[in-house]
Write a protein that holds these residues in place. Structure first.
Motif, PDB file in Angstrom:
ATOM      1  N   VAL A  31       0.872  -1.002   0.003  1.00  0.00           N
ATOM      2  CA  VAL A  31       0.028   0.000  -0.163  1.00  0.00           C
ATOM      3  C   VAL A  31       0.885   1.346  -0.009  1.00  0.00           C
ATOM      4  CG1 VAL A  31      -2.020  -1.000   1.079  1.00  0.00           C
ATOM      5  CG2 VAL A  31      -0.175  -0.178   2.486  1.00  0.00           C
ATOM      6  N   LYS A  32       0.334   2.371  -0.818  1.00  0.00           N
ATOM      7  CA  LYS A  32       1.191   3.629  -0.953  1.00  0.00           C
ATOM      8  C   LYS A  32       0.722   4.365   0.264  1.00  0.00           C
ATOM      9  CE  LYS A  32       0.404   4.530  -5.190  1.00  0.00           C
ATOM     10  NZ  LYS A  32       0.337   5.185  -6.273  1.00  0.00           N
ATOM     11  N   THR A  33      -0.428   4.353   0.851  1.00  0.00           N
ATOM     12  CA  THR A  33      -0.998   5.064   1.822  1.00  0.00           C
ATOM     13  C   THR A  33      -1.743   4.410   2.915  1.00  0.00           C
ATOM     14  OG1 THR A  33      -2.517   6.874   2.068  1.00  0.00           O
ATOM     15  CG2 THR A  33      -3.181   5.255   0.691  1.00  0.00           C
ATOM     16  N   SER A  34      -2.023   4.855   3.908  1.00  0.00           N
ATOM     17  CA  SER A  34      -2.340   4.242   5.172  1.00  0.00           C
ATOM     18  C   SER A  34      -3.886   3.885   4.699  1.00  0.00           C
ATOM     19  CB  SER A  34      -2.453   5.139   6.446  1.00  0.00           C
ATOM     20  OG  SER A  34      -1.039   5.342   6.795  1.00  0.00           O
ATOM     21  N   VAL A  35      -4.240   2.779   5.249  1.00  0.00           N
ATOM     22  CA  VAL A  35      -5.638   2.335   5.329  1.00  0.00           C
ATOM     23  C   VAL A  35      -6.299   2.145   6.423  1.00  0.00           C
ATOM     24  CG1 VAL A  35      -7.243   0.637   3.751  1.00  0.00           C
ATOM     25  CG2 VAL A  35      -5.079   1.239   2.962  1.00  0.00           C
ATOM     26  N   THR A  36      -7.565   2.840   6.790  1.00  0.00           N
ATOM     27  CA  THR A  36      -8.214   2.433   8.094  1.00  0.00           C
ATOM     28  C   THR A  36      -9.124   1.276   7.866  1.00  0.00           C
ATOM     29  OG1 THR A  36      -9.995   3.778   7.326  1.00  0.00           O
ATOM     30  CG2 THR A  36      -8.268   4.740   8.581  1.00  0.00           C
ATOM     31  N   ARG A  37      -9.459   0.689   9.066  1.00  0.00           N
ATOM     32  CA  ARG A  37     -10.110  -0.608   9.276  1.00  0.00           C
ATOM     33  C   ARG A  37     -11.676  -0.429   8.515  1.00  0.00           C
ATOM     34  NH1 ARG A  37     -11.722  -3.858  14.936  1.00  0.00           N
ATOM     35  NH2 ARG A  37     -12.816  -5.688  13.919  1.00  0.00           N
ATOM     36  N   GLY A  38     -11.986  -1.424   7.643  1.00  0.00           N
ATOM     37  CA  GLY A  38     -13.161  -1.343   7.038  1.00  0.00           C
ATOM     38  C   GLY A  38     -13.065  -0.599   5.813  1.00  0.00           C
ATOM     39  N   GLU A  39     -12.021   0.000   5.493  1.00  0.00           N
ATOM     40  CA  GLU A  39     -11.854   0.807   4.071  1.00  0.00           C
ATOM     41  C   GLU A  39     -11.515   0.089   2.986  1.00  0.00           C
ATOM     42  OE1 GLU A  39      -9.091   4.645   2.442  1.00  0.00           O
ATOM     43  OE2 GLU A  39      -8.863   3.880   4.439  1.00  0.00           O
ATOM     44  N   PRO A  40     -12.384   0.114   1.939  1.00  0.00           N
ATOM     45  CA  PRO A  40     -12.017  -0.861   0.725  1.00  0.00           C
ATOM     46  C   PRO A  40     -10.713  -0.532   0.212  1.00  0.00           C
ATOM     47  CG  PRO A  40     -14.109   0.462   0.438  1.00  0.00           C
ATOM     48  CD  PRO A  40     -13.402   1.353   1.719  1.00  0.00           C
ATOM     49  N   ILE A  41     -10.038  -1.814  -0.245  1.00  0.00           N
ATOM     50  CA  ILE A  41      -8.852  -1.547  -0.973  1.00  0.00           C
ATOM     51  C   ILE A  41      -8.751  -1.215  -2.410  1.00  0.00           C
ATOM     52  CG2 ILE A  41      -6.686  -2.955  -1.238  1.00  0.00           C
ATOM     53  CD1 ILE A  41      -7.370  -2.528   1.750  1.00  0.00           C
ATOM     54  N   LEU A  42      -8.267  -0.343  -2.825  1.00  0.00           N
ATOM     55  CA  LEU A  42      -8.426   0.386  -4.146  1.00  0.00           C
ATOM     56  C   LEU A  42      -7.145   0.121  -4.946  1.00  0.00           C
ATOM     57  CD1 LEU A  42     -10.443   3.349  -3.424  1.00  0.00           C
ATOM     58  CD2 LEU A  42     -11.104   0.886  -3.787  1.00  0.00           C
ATOM     59  N   GLU A  43      -7.310  -0.035  -6.153  1.00  0.00           N
ATOM     60  CA  GLU A  43      -6.019  -0.151  -6.993  1.00  0.00           C
ATOM     61  C   GLU A  43      -5.148   0.868  -6.785  1.00  0.00           C
ATOM     62  OE1 GLU A  43      -2.999  -1.865  -9.149  1.00  0.00           O
ATOM     63  OE2 GLU A  43      -4.669  -2.970  -8.514  1.00  0.00           O
TER      64      GLU A  43
END
Length: 288
Positions: free
Chosen positions: A82-94
């Motif tokens: 991942v190039k940026t932080s992702v919070t819990r429940g957030e969709p993983i996008l390309e």
């Protein structure tokens, strides 16, 4: 009569309720058939982390609201960074993922054509710990302006040499979710190759300072730098020199010119007794 009317109203209510239940069930079935699966983060994922199946899960998502770039399966996400932080429940996008095959770490975060460079800071240079990953800073250097035409006591200059530089990490952490200030001894910046050269030269010839700037302010600055004269405003405070007094030059008098004036010839008073004398062809008067 009254009991018949009551039974009729009860029958109408039962029919209306049954119709509502039937329509609601059909709507829910239609929504369920129109929904799909979307991969979301099961835990907090920090920037530069490599995804594993334990970090992800599939949730039901309305088909008409699936964000572009979402994944319906977990297998394609295994090993992606991942190039940026992702919070819990957030969709993983390309768009939030580094290219396939990229190794984890800070190198996956550096944009194309950019470089990561670390500079040493302290609690003052690092803006008292308020410089966090994801912030933008300006780089200011304090050095000696030896090539200028200023006096020996006015060669020190402070000048902003780099503008709007992205902070990638502080110390060994690159998480952008923290807002609490942290005093660290090193800051990693994202720069172009030319900016990296200027930054390396600036830290070798003077003292660096980070200037925290607004996240959404892209306007460049154009300053001449601050020197002792501009700081103290010596030119403005210095009293104006009195105007020079006019110099009066005494002109030499020319020597008086002596003009010779012929003395008037005194007229000979004519006598009353005059005799005309003729000598040949010459006439003359003889008075006595």
């Amino acid at each position: 009569m009254k009991s018949t009317r009551g039974l009729f109203m009860l029958l109408v209510a039962l029919l209306a309720g049954g119709a509502a239940v039937l329509f609601a069930s059909r709507w829910m079935l239609a929504q369920a058939s129109a929904s799909g699966q979307v991969a979301v983060a099961a835990v907090e994922v920090e920037i530069g982390a490599r995804l594993v199946p334990e970090m992800l899960r599939l949730v039901t998502w309305p088909a008409g609201s699936v964000p572009p770039g979402a994944f319906a399966e977990l297998a394609p996400l295994d090993g992606r960074v991942v190039k940026t932080s992702v919070t819990r429940g957030e969709p993983i996008l390309e768009g939030k993922l580094a290219p396939a095959g990229t190794k984890g770490g800070l190198s996956a975060v550096v944009a194309d054509g950019k470089r990561a460079m670390t500079v040493r800071v302290n609690d003052v240079v690092g803006v008292a710990g308020f410089t966090l990953p994801g912030n933008y800073v300006d780089i200011m250097v304090n050095t000696q302006n030896e090539g200028s035409k200023r006096g020996d006591q006015d060669q020190t200059i402070s000048k902003i040499v780099l503008e709007r530089i992205l902070v990638l990490a502080i110390a060994q952490e690159s998480s952008r979710d923290e807002t609490k200030p942290r005093v660290v001894n090193a800051v990693t910046l994202e720069v172009t190759p030319e900016q990296a050269e200027n930054l390396d030269l600036a830290r070798s010839v003077g003292t660096l300072s980070l200037v925290l700037r607004n996240q959404v302010d892209p306007r460049p600055v154009a300053t001449d730098g601050a020197t002792k004269s501009t700081l103290l405003k010596e030119e403005a405070a210095r009293p104006a020199a009195p105007a020079p007094k006019p110099v009066v030059v005494a002109k030499k008098r020319a020597a008086p010119r002596v003009v010779a004036v012929a003395a008037p010839v005194a007229e000979v008073p004519k006598s009353t007794n005059c005799v005309e004398v003729i000598r040949g062809t010459v006439k003359s008067d003889a008075c006595f």
